[in-house]
Design a protein around this motif. Structure first.
Motif, PDB file in Angstrom:
ATOM      1  N   UNK A 279       0.827  -1.216   0.000  1.00  0.00           N
ATOM      2  CA  UNK A 279       0.000   0.000   0.000  1.00  0.00           C
ATOM      3  C   UNK A 279       0.855   1.257   0.000  1.00  0.00           C
ATOM      4  N   UNK A 280       1.866   1.297   0.865  1.00  0.00           N
ATOM      5  CA  UNK A 280       2.711   2.488   0.909  1.00  0.00           C
ATOM      6  C   UNK A 280       3.506   2.639  -0.380  1.00  0.00           C
ATOM      7  N   UNK A 281       3.911   1.505  -0.966  1.00  0.00           N
ATOM      8  CA  UNK A 281       4.635   1.578  -2.229  1.00  0.00           C
ATOM      9  C   UNK A 281       3.804   2.209  -3.325  1.00  0.00           C
ATOM     10  N   UNK A 282       2.498   1.949  -3.328  1.00  0.00           N
ATOM     11  CA  UNK A 282       1.616   2.553  -4.324  1.00  0.00           C
ATOM     12  C   UNK A 282       1.475   4.053  -4.121  1.00  0.00           C
ATOM     13  N   UNK A 283       1.529   4.483  -2.857  1.00  0.00           N
ATOM     14  CA  UNK A 283       1.277   5.902  -2.551  1.00  0.00           C
ATOM     15  C   UNK A 283       2.554   6.700  -2.337  1.00  0.00           C
ATOM     16  N   UNK A 288       7.584  14.183  -1.635  1.00  0.00           N
ATOM     17  CA  UNK A 288       6.528  14.644  -0.741  1.00  0.00           C
ATOM     18  C   UNK A 288       6.578  13.963   0.624  1.00  0.00           C
ATOM     19  N   UNK A 289       7.050  12.724   0.671  1.00  0.00           N
ATOM     20  CA  UNK A 289       6.985  11.949   1.894  1.00  0.00           C
ATOM     21  C   UNK A 289       8.276  11.960   2.704  1.00  0.00           C
ATOM     22  N   UNK A 503      13.520   8.844  10.840  1.00  0.00           N
ATOM     23  CA  UNK A 503      13.614   8.421   9.440  1.00  0.00           C
ATOM     24  C   UNK A 503      13.611   9.587   8.472  1.00  0.00           C
ATOM     25  N   UNK A 504      13.508  10.807   8.974  1.00  0.00           N
ATOM     26  CA  UNK A 504      13.506  11.965   8.089  1.00  0.00           C
ATOM     27  C   UNK A 504      12.255  12.063   7.241  1.00  0.00           C
ATOM     28  N   UNK A 505      11.110  11.652   7.771  1.00  0.00           N
ATOM     29  CA  UNK A 505       9.859  11.658   7.024  1.00  0.00           C
ATOM     30  C   UNK A 505       9.155  12.997   7.164  1.00  0.00           C
ATOM     31  N   UNK A 506       8.327  13.331   6.184  1.00  0.00           N
ATOM     32  CA  UNK A 506       7.379  14.418   6.352  1.00  0.00           C
ATOM     33  C   UNK A 506       6.178  13.878   7.123  1.00  0.00           C
ATOM     34  N   UNK A 507       5.264  14.761   7.514  1.00  0.00           N
ATOM     35  CA  UNK A 507       4.063  14.298   8.214  1.00  0.00           C
ATOM     36  C   UNK A 507       3.254  13.363   7.318  1.00  0.00           C
ATOM     37  N   UNK A 509       4.492  11.383   5.015  1.00  0.00           N
ATOM     38  CA  UNK A 509       5.194  10.113   5.005  1.00  0.00           C
ATOM     39  C   UNK A 509       4.991   9.336   6.291  1.00  0.00           C
ATOM     40  N   UNK A 510       4.960  10.038   7.427  1.00  0.00           N
ATOM     41  CA  UNK A 510       4.752   9.373   8.711  1.00  0.00           C
ATOM     42  C   UNK A 510       3.348   8.774   8.804  1.00  0.00           C
ATOM     43  N   UNK A 511       2.367   9.461   8.245  1.00  0.00           N
ATOM     44  CA  UNK A 511       1.009   8.900   8.235  1.00  0.00           C
ATOM     45  C   UNK A 511       0.962   7.593   7.447  1.00  0.00           C
ATOM     46  N   UNK A 512       1.725   7.530   6.347  1.00  0.00           N
ATOM     47  CA  UNK A 512       1.740   6.308   5.545  1.00  0.00           C
ATOM     48  C   UNK A 512       2.527   5.187   6.231  1.00  0.00           C
ATOM     49  N   UNK A 513       3.661   5.542   6.809  1.00  0.00           N
ATOM     50  CA  UNK A 513       4.514   4.529   7.422  1.00  0.00           C
ATOM     51  C   UNK A 513       3.974   4.080   8.775  1.00  0.00           C
TER      52      UNK A 513
END
Length: 536
Positions: A279-283, A288-289, A503-507, A509-513
């Motif tokens: 799922x995360x790979x698709x998005x 952006x993430x 992990x250096x994510x954006x918000x 990206x964090x919602x997805x991960x």
């Protein structure tokens, strides 16, 4: 009977009832038998009313009125049961609101919720105080040393740095494609004794390193495995803090919880990693993430140890990793051995009863880790690690104890009989309904509170009366609560922001991960628990 002291007399309901005959009187000793028993209450009411020349219509009205009164009493009882359930719900809402809205400490919030429920649930002042003190005391007796030793074990192993080396060796062994599954399963089954925040700090560098060697999709794939392993280990695997707390509240032996977790945890991690990574790979969108500066950082940063290329692993490192494995696996092995001996009814030596008890098993693991860490770091540094570990354990113990207080107050009310009337005659279908209810309560609690452990403890206190009101196995409902408590880690959780930063994510990206992965893990675990329910 001798002298015919007892005789069989006619009765309108059972037909015959053995009773004692009246004591004979000298003045009237001829009639010493029992012809029939006294009439039942209301048996001759109609005859008496007819003798009073009361019209049949009015007699019928009286009977209807009596029936209505009985129905009204039943309605009042049902209303009282519903009020108890309502007050339990309100108390849970108070706890969640105090933590989330007022930002009050969970320990204080749980105690305040317990006080409200004690007064509204009919315990009174003295009953509420007694339930609070007994609840805290019994929880500490069951869980205090377990949480303390488990936290100490994890902190000592992290302090040596050997856990990171071991995980890096795992990547060399499995390869980049299979690594996320092995990585997540190891975090969820081998390392649940490590405090979850520490586990994220430990594992994040490994995730970032894997991202440099596996392309754009390597980061979300390995990160989802990290989150899946961490949350599943915390909520479904002994000695994860939330799992141990749930087992204590439901009075499930830790060995039983461990045997179920050994099967449930790796299955949940593998399914979650596969689904969440897809799922995360698709998005996933790198620009952006990930934080802008981190897009460059992932391509340029250098690791202090290149664990994909050749790394010299000397005899000392191999020996150190063996000691770490012993410290982690020995307590688990002892607890499993004790449980197997109990289940198989084999004769158990007294020393095995001692060694397989969870408290002693974790103490042995902590002692192994202590000796190893002291040889590696020295007495002064290890002393600091121990102090920090027990300081962290203190806050966990307070929250866990307060959760035990809340559960004790709930158990002291009539919630068990109220819920029991809802689930009378539980069948396979109602067992599944109880599992779904337990999962939903825990999921809603976590959505509001933001802490897996606190949500699990809160939900366990609410749902635990279902055990006495149904035939569902306690371990099944406990696992359902553990599964629900994993649902949707989001912005109210410190873990969300910790993983985002590490992990250096954006918000986004964090919602997805974090949020998506924990939600998938919760639903996957629920599916396995339902299958387990059908098997019981």
């Amino acid at each position: 009977m001798s002298r015919e002291v007892f005789v069989d007399a006619k009765d309108h309901e059972p037909g015959s009832l053995r009773v004692e005959i009246p004591v004979p009187r000298i003045a009237d000793a001829s009639d010493d038998g029992v012809d029939h028993l006294v009439p039942a209450l209301g048996q001759h009411t109609d005859e008496v009313l007819e003798e009073l020349s009361l019209p049949l219509v009015e007699i019928a009205d009286l009977e209807t009125s009596t029936f209505s009164s009985n129905s009204s009493i039943k309605e009042l009882i049902s209303m009282f049961d519903n009020l108890i359930v309502l007050h339990v719900t309100i108390s849970a809402a108070i706890v969640i609101a105090l933590i989330l809205v007022a930002h009050l400490d969970p320990t204080i919030s749980l105690i305040l919720g317990s006080i409200y429920l004690g007064f509204t649930g009919g315990l009174g002042a003295s009953g509420t105080v007694e339930s609070i003190t007994s609840g805290f005391g019994s929880t500490m007796a069951d869980l205090g040393l377990l949480i303390g030793f488990g936290t100490l074990l994890g902190s000592l192993l992290v302090s040596t740095g050997e856990l990171q080396r071991m995980v890096r060796s795992l990547l060399r062994l499995t390869g980049i494609r299979r690594f996320p599954y092995a990585f997540g399963t190891a975090l969820g089954t081998v390392f649940p004794s490590v405090f979850s925040d520490v586990l994220y700090v430990l594992a994040s560098p490994v995730v970032r390193e894997a991202a440099k060697n596996g392309g754009d999709r390597a980061l979300p794939r390995t990160a989802t495995a990290m989150v899946a392993g961490a949350v599943v280990g915390l909520g479904l695997m002994v000695p994860g803090v939330a799992c141990v707390a749930i087992a204590g509240i439901f009075d499930v032996p830790l060995g039983t919880m461990l045997l179920h977790g050994i099967v449930l945890a790796p299955l949940t991690v593998i399914v979650t990693t596969f689904v969440a990574a897809w799922l995360t790979g698709k998005m996933w969108r790198v620009e952006r993430d990930l934080e802008p500066n981190d897009v460059i950082g992932l391509a340029e940063e250098k690791s202090d140890v290149d664990f994909v290329s050749t790394v010299a692993v000397g005899a000392r490192t191999q020996f150190s990793q063996s000691i770490v494995l012993v410290a982690i696996l020995l307590p688990v092995t002892l607890m499993i051995a004790g449980t197997v001996l109990q289940v198989t009814s084999l004769p158990t030596p007294p020393v095995m009863d001692l060694l397989s008890s969870p408290t002693v098993a974790l103490l042995i693991g902590a002692l192994v880790a202590y000796v190893f860490a002291r040889r590696r770091l020295g007495r002064v540094e290890v002393g600091k690690v121990v102090n920090e570990a027990f300081s962290r354990a203190g806050s966990i113990l307070l929250v866990t104890g307060a959760g035990g207080v809340y559960g004790s107050v709930i158990a002291s009310t009539d919630i068990a009989s109220a819920l029991g009337s809802w689930f009378t005659g539980a069948s396979t279908t109602s067992a599944v309904a109880i599992v779904l209810l337990a999962w939903t309560v825990a999921a809603l609690a976590h959505l509001g509170i933001g802490s897996i452990t606190v949500a699990a403890i809160t939900a366990a206190g609410i749902v635990s009366p279902l055990i006495s009101a149904s035939e569902v196995a306690a371990v099944v409902v406990a696992l359902a609560v553990g599964a629900g408590s994993l649902f949707a880690i989001h912005v109210s959780s410190n873990a969300f922001w910790l993983v985002r930063s590490l992990l250096g994510l954006s918000t986004s990206g964090a919602l997805k991960i974090v949020t998506l992965t924990s939600s998938v893990a919760s639903v996957a675990a629920l599916a396995f628990v339902i299958l387990l329910t059908l098997a019981y």
